[in-house]
Scaffold this motif. Structure first.
Motif, short mmCIF file in Angstrom:
data_model
loop_
_atom_site.label_atom_id
_atom_site.label_comp_id
_atom_site.label_asym_id
_atom_site.label_seq_id
_atom_site.Cartn_x
_atom_site.Cartn_y
_atom_site.Cartn_z
N PHE A 51 45.12 47.55 22.97
CA PHE A 51 43.76 47.03 22.97
C PHE A 51 43.02 47.40 24.24
CE2 PHE A 51 45.62 44.36 19.81
CZ PHE A 51 44.59 43.95 18.99
N ILE A 52 41.72 47.30 24.17
CA ILE A 52 40.87 47.36 25.36
C ILE A 52 40.67 45.91 25.79
CG2 ILE A 52 38.50 47.78 26.13
CD1 ILE A 52 38.42 50.15 24.17
N ILE A 53 40.67 45.69 27.10
CA ILE A 53 40.33 44.36 27.60
C ILE A 53 39.01 44.45 28.35
CG2 ILE A 53 42.73 43.60 27.71
CD1 ILE A 53 42.41 43.82 30.86
N LEU A 54 38.27 43.35 28.32
CA LEU A 54 36.99 43.28 29.03
C LEU A 54 37.13 42.38 30.25
CD1 LEU A 54 34.46 42.76 26.08
CD2 LEU A 54 35.32 44.90 27.05
N LEU A 55 36.56 42.84 31.36
CA LEU A 55 36.47 42.06 32.58
C LEU A 55 35.00 41.95 32.97
CD1 LEU A 55 39.36 43.64 34.72
CD2 LEU A 55 39.42 41.51 33.40
N ASP A 56 34.66 40.91 33.72
CA ASP A 56 33.27 40.74 34.14
C ASP A 56 32.99 41.38 35.49
OD1 ASP A 56 35.00 38.63 35.16
OD2 ASP A 56 33.20 37.64 35.92
N THR A 57 34.03 41.73 36.24
CA THR A 57 33.85 42.35 37.55
C THR A 57 35.06 43.21 37.89
OG1 THR A 57 33.59 41.95 39.92
CG2 THR A 57 34.67 40.22 38.65
N THR A 103 40.12 40.51 24.69
CA THR A 103 40.33 41.77 23.99
C THR A 103 39.01 42.22 23.36
OG1 THR A 103 40.88 40.71 21.90
CG2 THR A 103 42.72 41.25 23.37
N SER A 104 38.92 43.50 23.15
CA SER A 104 37.77 44.05 22.44
C SER A 104 38.27 45.19 21.56
CB SER A 104 36.73 44.58 23.43
OG SER A 104 35.61 45.06 22.73
N PRO A 151 28.60 52.53 28.81
CA PRO A 151 29.87 51.82 28.82
C PRO A 151 31.07 52.75 28.96
CG PRO A 151 28.41 50.88 27.18
CD PRO A 151 27.75 52.14 27.68
N LEU A 152 31.94 52.43 29.90
CA LEU A 152 33.10 53.26 30.21
C LEU A 152 34.37 52.42 30.18
CD1 LEU A 152 34.37 55.94 31.32
CD2 LEU A 152 33.89 55.04 33.62
N THR A 153 35.32 52.84 29.36
CA THR A 153 36.65 52.22 29.33
C THR A 153 37.58 53.15 30.08
OG1 THR A 153 36.21 51.16 27.20
CG2 THR A 153 38.52 51.44 27.84
#
Length: 188
Positions: A54-60, A129-130, A85-87
């Motif tokens: 999975f991709i995870i999202l963080l705020d910072t 997760t995203s 947007p960059l993963t």
């Protein structure tokens, strides 16, 4: 109101549920990225193999070191200067549910620049997760109205924010970044 939607989503995430939510890219299915059972729920909803990461999202970007052991300095510049947007796929994932992490020990991380996601992740104090809101093998929905009823019926909560946006969004650019700073693009 945005704050009401965040409160509702937080309650579901804390209870191990799955949300359908707007992101800086396409609509996503999200859960607590440290909760293995919640991650399994997403796999079941999508009908996808549990060996996919999975991709995870963080705020910072300051939280990167909590979930990744090998962060080359260039990563911070890439995150700061990315115009879309960059993963970034990092080696040495840690402190995440094992079914979020790729078999090679890596994890995809995106630091979000999206009002709802940023506030949600910040208040949740853990990564979310995203993954795209589609059944495995089906096209990625570019807007809320393209998401199948099967997906909508299976989640624990649908965020009522940006559902009427007609601008079609696309998935993020994905880049694999080695500890040495060498990189390669997986998806542009």
């Amino acid at each position: 109101m945005l704050s009401d939607q965040i409160k509702q989503a937080l309650t579901v995430l804390k209870d191990g549920g799955v949300i359908l939510y707007p992101t800086d890219t396409v609509w996503g299915l999200g859960c607590d990225a440290t909760n293995e059972q919640a991650v399994e729920k997403i796999n079941a909803i999508k009908g996808r193999s549990s060996d996919k990461s999975f991709i995870i999202l963080l705020d910072t970007e300051a939280k990167l070191q909590s979930y990744v052991t090998e962060i080359p300095d260039v990563a911070y510049d890439l995150i700061e200067y990315a115009e879309s947007p960059l993963t970034i796929i990092f080696s040495g994932a840690k402190n995440l549910a094992k079914n979020v992490i790729n078999s090679d020990g890596s994890v995809g991380v995106r630091v979000v620049k999206h009002d709802f996601c940023e506030q949600l992740v910040q208040r949740f104090r853990k990564p979310i997760t995203s993954t795209s809101a589609n059944l495995s093998g089906q096209p990625t929905p570019a807007s809320f109205d393209q998401i199948s009823d099967e997906i909508k019926d299976a989640v624990d909560y649908i965020v009522d924010w940006e559902q009427d946006l007609n601008t079609e969004k696309k998935p993020s650019t994905i880049m694999k970044l080695a500890a040495s700073g060498q990189f390669s693009f997986i998806r542009r």
